[in-house]
Design a protein around this motif. Structure first.
Motif, PDB file in Angstrom:
ATOM      1  N   UNK A   1       0.824  -1.205   0.000  1.00  0.00           N
ATOM      2  CA  UNK A   1       0.000   0.000   0.000  1.00  0.00           C
ATOM      3  C   UNK A   1       0.862   1.260   0.000  1.00  0.00           C
ATOM      4  N   UNK A   2       1.972   1.225   0.723  1.00  0.00           N
ATOM      5  CA  UNK A   2       2.865   2.400   0.756  1.00  0.00           C
ATOM      6  C   UNK A   2       3.399   2.711  -0.635  1.00  0.00           C
ATOM      7  N   UNK A   3       3.843   1.683  -1.354  1.00  0.00           N
ATOM      8  CA  UNK A   3       4.366   1.940  -2.692  1.00  0.00           C
ATOM      9  C   UNK A   3       3.260   2.388  -3.640  1.00  0.00           C
ATOM     10  N   UNK A   4       2.066   1.830  -3.457  1.00  0.00           N
ATOM     11  CA  UNK A   4       0.936   2.255  -4.283  1.00  0.00           C
ATOM     12  C   UNK A   4       0.593   3.718  -4.032  1.00  0.00           C
TER      13      UNK A   4
ATOM     14  N   UNK B   1      -2.149  12.082  -1.018  1.00  0.00           N
ATOM     15  CA  UNK B   1      -1.513  10.780  -1.231  1.00  0.00           C
ATOM     16  C   UNK B   1      -0.123  10.737  -0.589  1.00  0.00           C
ATOM     17  N   UNK B   2       0.600  11.836  -0.668  1.00  0.00           N
ATOM     18  CA  UNK B   2       1.911  11.902  -0.035  1.00  0.00           C
ATOM     19  C   UNK B   2       1.790  11.755   1.480  1.00  0.00           C
ATOM     20  N   UNK B   3       0.769  12.378   2.063  1.00  0.00           N
ATOM     21  CA  UNK B   3       0.542  12.236   3.504  1.00  0.00           C
ATOM     22  C   UNK B   3       0.218  10.794   3.874  1.00  0.00           C
ATOM     23  N   UNK B   4      -0.560  10.131   3.030  1.00  0.00           N
ATOM     24  CA  UNK B   4      -0.884   8.719   3.267  1.00  0.00           C
ATOM     25  C   UNK B   4       0.382   7.863   3.226  1.00  0.00           C
ATOM     26  N   UNK B   5       1.216   8.129   2.243  1.00  0.00           N
ATOM     27  CA  UNK B   5       2.476   7.397   2.127  1.00  0.00           C
ATOM     28  C   UNK B   5       3.315   7.571   3.395  1.00  0.00           C
ATOM     29  N   UNK B   6       3.406   8.792   3.889  1.00  0.00           N
ATOM     30  CA  UNK B   6       4.202   9.043   5.085  1.00  0.00           C
ATOM     31  C   UNK B   6       3.637   8.308   6.299  1.00  0.00           C
ATOM     32  N   UNK B   7       2.295   8.260   6.407  1.00  0.00           N
ATOM     33  CA  UNK B   7       1.676   7.560   7.535  1.00  0.00           C
ATOM     34  C   UNK B   7       1.993   6.068   7.498  1.00  0.00           C
TER      35      UNK B   7
ATOM     36  N   UNK C   1       4.570   4.686   5.980  1.00  0.00           N
ATOM     37  CA  UNK C   1       6.007   4.553   6.218  1.00  0.00           C
ATOM     38  C   UNK C   1       6.311   4.621   7.718  1.00  0.00           C
ATOM     39  N   UNK C   2       5.681   5.557   8.395  1.00  0.00           N
ATOM     40  CA  UNK C   2       5.899   5.701   9.831  1.00  0.00           C
ATOM     41  C   UNK C   2       5.419   4.470  10.591  1.00  0.00           C
TER      42      UNK C   2
ATOM     43  N   UNK D   1      11.084   0.612   5.735  1.00  0.00           N
ATOM     44  CA  UNK D   1      10.012   0.846   4.758  1.00  0.00           C
ATOM     45  C   UNK D   1      10.406   0.509   3.328  1.00  0.00           C
ATOM     46  N   UNK D   2      11.643   0.855   2.959  1.00  0.00           N
ATOM     47  CA  UNK D   2      12.071   0.581   1.581  1.00  0.00           C
ATOM     48  C   UNK D   2      12.155  -0.919   1.313  1.00  0.00           C
ATOM     49  N   UNK D   3      12.611  -1.681   2.308  1.00  0.00           N
ATOM     50  CA  UNK D   3      12.663  -3.133   2.154  1.00  0.00           C
ATOM     51  C   UNK D   3      11.255  -3.714   2.055  1.00  0.00           C
ATOM     52  N   UNK D   4      10.318  -3.139   2.803  1.00  0.00           N
ATOM     53  CA  UNK D   4       8.941  -3.628   2.756  1.00  0.00           C
ATOM     54  C   UNK D   4       8.287  -3.334   1.410  1.00  0.00           C
ATOM     55  N   UNK D   5       8.653  -2.227   0.805  1.00  0.00           N
ATOM     56  CA  UNK D   5       8.065  -1.845  -0.487  1.00  0.00           C
ATOM     57  C   UNK D   5       8.708  -2.555  -1.672  1.00  0.00           C
ATOM     58  N   UNK D   6       9.971  -2.902  -1.541  1.00  0.00           N
ATOM     59  CA  UNK D   6      10.760  -3.398  -2.678  1.00  0.00           C
ATOM     60  C   UNK D   6      10.120  -4.566  -3.433  1.00  0.00           C
ATOM     61  N   UNK D   7       9.514  -5.577  -2.762  1.00  0.00           N
ATOM     62  CA  UNK D   7       8.945  -6.694  -3.515  1.00  0.00           C
ATOM     63  C   UNK D   7       7.811  -6.297  -4.447  1.00  0.00           C
ATOM     64  N   UNK D   8       7.245  -5.122  -4.244  1.00  0.00           N
ATOM     65  CA  UNK D   8       6.073  -4.718  -5.009  1.00  0.00           C
ATOM     66  C   UNK D   8       6.380  -3.668  -6.078  1.00  0.00           C
ATOM     67  N   UNK D   9       7.636  -3.253  -6.142  1.00  0.00           N
ATOM     68  CA  UNK D   9       8.018  -2.265  -7.147  1.00  0.00           C
ATOM     69  C   UNK D   9       7.820  -2.832  -8.551  1.00  0.00           C
TER      70      UNK D   9
END
Length: 229
Positions: free
Chosen positions: A18-21, A52-58, A60-61, A70-78
């Protein structure tokens, strides 16, 4: 960075996906703002992009709180999400709006269904991130306005919307197959229970049934835009 005790692998996958989306939605809406036909519309789309940027930050936090990078969690979905966007490259500003409304809508249905099987904190965060009534109404109104000026666009945009749904479901299924922890959560064996002894095949069967239900909101979205199924 080590995972915290409450960081269920399926939940991490959900939050990373969801963060990467959301990050992608920020960039797409920002691009759409630059192509908008009026200053008012540019400003409105820019505001939606900021949300959307605020959602991404939430998100990530929250991953950081769980002890997850966070980057490791997003990487499989890139790869999967970038591929979806490559396969559904809009040819006009209007097609881009339809893509955002339909594509993000069905993706949001998917995230909600997964979050309902996660822990209460994750569910609350996902529901907050996906609370996009204002955005949905704005996008649908833009499409309706364009169709009022040129009704001939309806057929092409309806076909485009159908293609978007097919591509979205295909990519979502591929992600579930590639991420067994996420499939397990979808099958009800995440933080809210389920039989851990069930097989991966059972997980995928449950995932397939869930995906079949995602098309239920498609007709409603088409109607909201003034399009026919």
């Amino acid at each position: 960075m080590t995972k915290g005790p409450s960081a269920d692998p399926g939940v991490i996958d959900l939050l990373g996906l969801l963060a990467y989306a959301e990050l992608g939605s920020f960039f797409r809406l920002a691009d759409d703002a630059g192509l908008a036909p009026s200053l008012r519309t540019r400003g409105q789309l820019a505001g939606l992009a900021a949300t959307e940027q605020n959602h991404y930050q939430a998100l990530r936090e929250r991953l950081v709180e769980l002890g997850v990078d966070p980057e490791e969690a997003m990487e499989p979905f890139v790869g999967p999400l970038d591929l979806w966007h490559e396969r559904t490259e809009p040819q006009s500003w209007l097609e881009s709006l339809v893509k955002t409304y339909v594509g993000d809508g069905i993706a949001g249905d998917f995230y909600r269904k997964v979050a309902e099987l996660a822990d209460a904190d994750t569910l609350a965060l996902v529901e907050d991130v996906l609370a996009e009534t204002e955005r949905a109404e704005f996008l649908a109104a833009q499409v309706r306005s364009a169709l009022a000026e040129n009704p001939k666009l309806a057929g092409r945009l309806s076909l485009w919307a159908r293609r978007l749904v097919g591509e979205a479901l295909s990519q979502a299924q591929a992600v579930a197959v590639d991420r067994p922890e996420l499939a397990s959560l979808l099958a009800g064996r995440g933080p809210r229970g389920g039989d851990p002894g069930d097989s991966g095949l059972d997980d995928l069967a449950a995932v397939s049934r869930m995906f079949a239900s995602l098309t239920e909101g498609h007709a409603e979205r088409l109607n909201a835009m003034g399009l026919a199924d």
